[in-house]
Enzyme design. Structure first.
Site, PDB file in Angstrom:
ATOM      1  N   ARG A 113     -18.026   9.587   6.285  1.00  0.00           N
ATOM      2  CA  ARG A 113     -18.202   8.130   6.176  1.00  0.00           C
ATOM      3  C   ARG A 113     -17.295   7.387   7.148  1.00  0.00           C
ATOM      4  O   ARG A 113     -17.666   6.320   7.666  1.00  0.00           O
ATOM      5  CB  ARG A 113     -17.897   7.666   4.758  1.00  0.00           C
ATOM      6  CG  ARG A 113     -18.970   8.028   3.759  1.00  0.00           C
ATOM      7  CD  ARG A 113     -18.423   7.743   2.375  1.00  0.00           C
ATOM      8  NE  ARG A 113     -19.433   7.798   1.362  1.00  0.00           N
ATOM      9  CZ  ARG A 113     -19.184   7.655   0.062  1.00  0.00           C
ATOM     10  NH1 ARG A 113     -17.938   7.452  -0.351  1.00  0.00           N
ATOM     11  NH2 ARG A 113     -20.149   7.709  -0.810  1.00  0.00           N
ATOM     12  N   TYR A 118       0.827  -1.219   0.000  1.00  0.00           N
ATOM     13  CA  TYR A 118       0.000   0.000   0.000  1.00  0.00           C
ATOM     14  C   TYR A 118       0.857   1.263   0.000  1.00  0.00           C
ATOM     15  O   TYR A 118       0.353   2.351  -0.309  1.00  0.00           O
ATOM     16  CB  TYR A 118      -0.964   0.029   1.197  1.00  0.00           C
ATOM     17  CG  TYR A 118      -1.970  -1.100   1.245  1.00  0.00           C
ATOM     18  CD1 TYR A 118      -2.096  -2.002   0.188  1.00  0.00           C
ATOM     19  CD2 TYR A 118      -2.794  -1.279   2.343  1.00  0.00           C
ATOM     20  CE1 TYR A 118      -3.008  -3.055   0.248  1.00  0.00           C
ATOM     21  CE2 TYR A 118      -3.711  -2.325   2.398  1.00  0.00           C
ATOM     22  CZ  TYR A 118      -3.806  -3.208   1.347  1.00  0.00           C
ATOM     23  OH  TYR A 118      -4.711  -4.249   1.405  1.00  0.00           O
ATOM     24  N   ASN A 159     -19.315   4.826   9.371  1.00  0.00           N
ATOM     25  CA  ASN A 159     -18.992   3.399   9.237  1.00  0.00           C
ATOM     26  C   ASN A 159     -18.586   2.779  10.586  1.00  0.00           C
ATOM     27  O   ASN A 159     -18.652   1.557  10.754  1.00  0.00           O
ATOM     28  CB  ASN A 159     -17.849   3.181   8.238  1.00  0.00           C
ATOM     29  CG  ASN A 159     -18.279   3.465   6.802  1.00  0.00           C
ATOM     30  OD1 ASN A 159     -19.464   3.548   6.502  1.00  0.00           O
ATOM     31  ND2 ASN A 159     -17.298   3.617   5.915  1.00  0.00           N
ATOM     32  N   SER A 181     -12.479   4.315   3.868  1.00  0.00           N
ATOM     33  CA  SER A 181     -13.079   5.540   3.329  1.00  0.00           C
ATOM     34  C   SER A 181     -12.079   6.668   3.469  1.00  0.00           C
ATOM     35  O   SER A 181     -11.291   6.697   4.415  1.00  0.00           O
ATOM     36  CB  SER A 181     -14.376   5.907   4.066  1.00  0.00           C
ATOM     37  OG  SER A 181     -14.859   7.126   3.540  1.00  0.00           O
ATOM     38  N   ILE A 212     -13.123  -4.607   7.391  1.00  0.00           N
ATOM     39  CA  ILE A 212     -12.175  -3.481   7.402  1.00  0.00           C
ATOM     40  C   ILE A 212     -12.523  -2.463   6.312  1.00  0.00           C
ATOM     41  O   ILE A 212     -11.787  -2.301   5.343  1.00  0.00           O
ATOM     42  CB  ILE A 212     -10.724  -4.005   7.243  1.00  0.00           C
ATOM     43  CG1 ILE A 212     -10.616  -5.058   6.113  1.00  0.00           C
ATOM     44  CG2 ILE A 212     -10.216  -4.597   8.550  1.00  0.00           C
ATOM     45  CD1 ILE A 212      -9.178  -5.481   5.794  1.00  0.00           C
TER      46      ILE A 212
HETATM   47  N1  LIG Z   1      -5.853  -8.642   1.288  1.00  0.00           N
HETATM   48  C1  LIG Z   1      -6.166  -8.132   0.123  1.00  0.00           C
HETATM   49  O1  LIG Z   1      -5.799  -8.626  -0.952  1.00  0.00           O
HETATM   50  C2  LIG Z   1      -7.027  -6.890   0.092  1.00  0.00           C
HETATM   51  C3  LIG Z   1      -7.604  -6.476  -1.126  1.00  0.00           C
HETATM   52  C4  LIG Z   1      -8.426  -5.343  -1.108  1.00  0.00           C
HETATM   53  C5  LIG Z   1      -8.636  -4.666   0.075  1.00  0.00           C
HETATM   54  N2  LIG Z   1      -8.028  -5.059   1.251  1.00  0.00           N
HETATM   55  C6  LIG Z   1      -8.211  -4.308   2.515  1.00  0.00           C
HETATM   56  O2  LIG Z   1      -9.611  -4.127   2.746  1.00  0.00           O
HETATM   57  C7  LIG Z   1      -9.895  -2.736   2.852  1.00  0.00           C
HETATM   58  C8  LIG Z   1     -11.311  -2.433   2.350  1.00  0.00           C
HETATM   59  O3  LIG Z   1     -11.460  -2.822   1.022  1.00  0.00           O
HETATM   60  P1  LIG Z   1     -11.481  -1.791  -0.213  1.00  0.00           P
HETATM   61  O4  LIG Z   1     -10.698  -0.581   0.126  1.00  0.00           O
HETATM   62  O5  LIG Z   1     -11.098  -2.582  -1.398  1.00  0.00           O
HETATM   63  O6  LIG Z   1     -12.990  -1.458  -0.409  1.00  0.00           O
HETATM   64  P2  LIG Z   1     -14.291  -1.073   0.449  1.00  0.00           P
HETATM   65  O7  LIG Z   1     -13.926  -0.737   1.857  1.00  0.00           O
HETATM   66  O8  LIG Z   1     -15.269  -2.144   0.184  1.00  0.00           O
HETATM   67  O9  LIG Z   1     -14.824   0.189  -0.330  1.00  0.00           O
HETATM   68  C9  LIG Z   1     -14.177   1.417  -0.359  1.00  0.00           C
HETATM   69  C10 LIG Z   1     -15.030   2.305  -1.248  1.00  0.00           C
HETATM   70  O10 LIG Z   1     -16.316   2.462  -0.631  1.00  0.00           O
HETATM   71  C11 LIG Z   1     -16.589   3.847  -0.466  1.00  0.00           C
HETATM   72  N3  LIG Z   1     -17.318   4.000   0.801  1.00  0.00           N
HETATM   73  C12 LIG Z   1     -16.822   3.999   2.052  1.00  0.00           C
HETATM   74  N4  LIG Z   1     -17.790   4.166   2.973  1.00  0.00           N
HETATM   75  C13 LIG Z   1     -18.953   4.275   2.278  1.00  0.00           C
HETATM   76  C14 LIG Z   1     -20.297   4.492   2.664  1.00  0.00           C
HETATM   77  N5  LIG Z   1     -20.639   4.613   3.960  1.00  0.00           N
HETATM   78  N6  LIG Z   1     -21.237   4.567   1.690  1.00  0.00           N
HETATM   79  C15 LIG Z   1     -20.895   4.449   0.386  1.00  0.00           C
HETATM   80  N7  LIG Z   1     -19.627   4.252  -0.046  1.00  0.00           N
HETATM   81  C16 LIG Z   1     -18.656   4.175   0.890  1.00  0.00           C
HETATM   82  C17 LIG Z   1     -15.227   4.519  -0.431  1.00  0.00           C
HETATM   83  O11 LIG Z   1     -15.346   5.836  -0.904  1.00  0.00           O
HETATM   84  P3  LIG Z   1     -14.593   7.105  -0.214  1.00  0.00           P
HETATM   85  O12 LIG Z   1     -13.198   6.653   0.123  1.00  0.00           O
HETATM   86  O13 LIG Z   1     -14.653   8.113  -1.293  1.00  0.00           O
HETATM   87  O14 LIG Z   1     -15.390   7.459   1.007  1.00  0.00           O
HETATM   88  C18 LIG Z   1     -14.430   3.669  -1.416  1.00  0.00           C
HETATM   89  O15 LIG Z   1     -14.705   4.062  -2.748  1.00  0.00           O
HETATM   90  C19 LIG Z   1      -8.772  -2.094   2.035  1.00  0.00           C
HETATM   91  O16 LIG Z   1      -8.664  -0.712   2.273  1.00  0.00           O
HETATM   92  C20 LIG Z   1      -7.613  -2.910   2.468  1.00  0.00           C
HETATM   93  O17 LIG Z   1      -7.174  -2.494   3.756  1.00  0.00           O
HETATM   94  C21 LIG Z   1      -7.244  -6.177   1.265  1.00  0.00           C
END
Ligand SMILES: NC(=O)c1ccc[n+]([C@@H]2O[C@H](COP(=O)([O-])OP(=O)(O)OC[C@H]3O[C@@H](n4cnc5c(N)ncnc54)[C@H](OP(=O)(O)O)[C@@H]3O)[C@@H](O)[C@H]2O)c1
Length: 259
Positions: free
Chosen positions: A232, A50, A236, A227, A224
């Protein structure tokens, strides 16, 4: 209705709700993590890949929240097989901590490399530089290979998860082995406009995103959300004031497989 945590052997309990930091870089990463700690998250998820460990660490120090109150996860890329110690040392230095709480193999390395990498993670755990070790993006068969070779079970498997991906057999497979399921991308895998989520959200006076997070927690699946939006980040984290009924849990479960 507290959010709660799951026990991990030899490590601090892992809060069921954490803050994801993928795609947060530089000042945005620092600010989001400061907001998250201010909002009440006590679990942060980062990774070597990251490129934000230094910002996460600085935000943690500047927040004034004691280090021991925050569960800290980082991950080693599969490509670093053979360079585990140096990779963890770099993570610890960037984060500014003596030990991380959980260190994961970010995704399965290519054939033949998974077991040696797992042994290296176990050695770092035994040396006290990672309090618990686990994997990410592993199948049950890939986990079984590690257990068969070392008699040591990954504490956690961090996998893509959300209502559409819900599969009780996957959960049961992990639980039978004593592996905690940690879900990632809860929102990216979900249609937050789904009428089922909207109905449940309005019954509790919350938004659909919180229904998704509460659903994870009530299944005792670590979640996890990420945002970068201050509002949010706060909302959240506010999932302790309501509880989904059995019918509502089943209704969210039944989104499995929908596109
Ligand atoms: N191990 C792995 O391979 C792997 C892969 C992917 C992710 N991860 C981990 O998991 C975490 C979460 O997954 P992710 O970042 O892929 O996606 P996520 O948390 O599912 O989604 C993030 C998206 O959702 C939006 N969002 C946040 N809160 C919201 C709400 N209340 N209403 C509507 N939309 C909202 C965010 O927008 P804004 O930011 O504009 O608010 C962003 O565009 C990552 O940050 C990372 O730490 C791990």
């Amino acid at each position: 209705m507290a959010i709660g945590s799951v026990p991990l052997s030899g490590a601090p309990a892992m809060p069921l709700l954490g803050f994801g930091t993928w795609q947060l870089r530089g000042r945005a990463a620092y600010e989001a993590v400061r907001e998250a700690l201010e909002a009440g998250y006590r679990h942060l998820d980062t990774a070597t890949m990251y490129g934000n460990e230094a910002e996460v660490g600085r935000a943690l120090r500047d927040s004034g929240v004691p280090r021991e109150e925050v569960f800290l996860t980082t991950k080693i890329p599969a490509e670093r097989a053979g360079r585990e110690r140096a990779t963890l040392d770099a993570s610890r230095a960037a984060l500014g901590v003596d030990a991380v709480d959980l260190w994961l193999i970010h995704w399965p390395p290519r054939r033949g490399r998974s077991v040696p990498m797992w042994r290296a993670l176990l050695a770092e755990r035994d040396a006290g530089r990672a309090r618990a070790v686990g994997v990410s993006n592993y199948s049950i068969d890939e986990i079984d290979e590690l257990i068969a070779a070392t008699d040591e079970t990954p504490a956690v498997n961090q996998i893509r998860w959300g209502p559409r991906l819900y599969d009780p057999k996957v959960v049961a497979g992990h639980r039978e082995r004593g592996v905690v399921v940690e879900g990632y991308s809860p929102f990216k895998t979900t249609n937050l406009h789904d009428p089922v989520l909207a109905r449940i959200a309005s019954a509790h006076g919350v938004d659909p995103a919180r229904v998704v997070l509460r659903w994870h927690v009530q299944h005792e699946i670590v979640v996890i959300p990420k945002s970068s939006t201050p509002e949010r980040i706060v909302t959240n984290c506010r999932i302790d004031g309501f509880q989904l009924t059995g019918e509502e849990m089943q209704a969210v479960d039944s989104l499995a497989g929908r596109h």
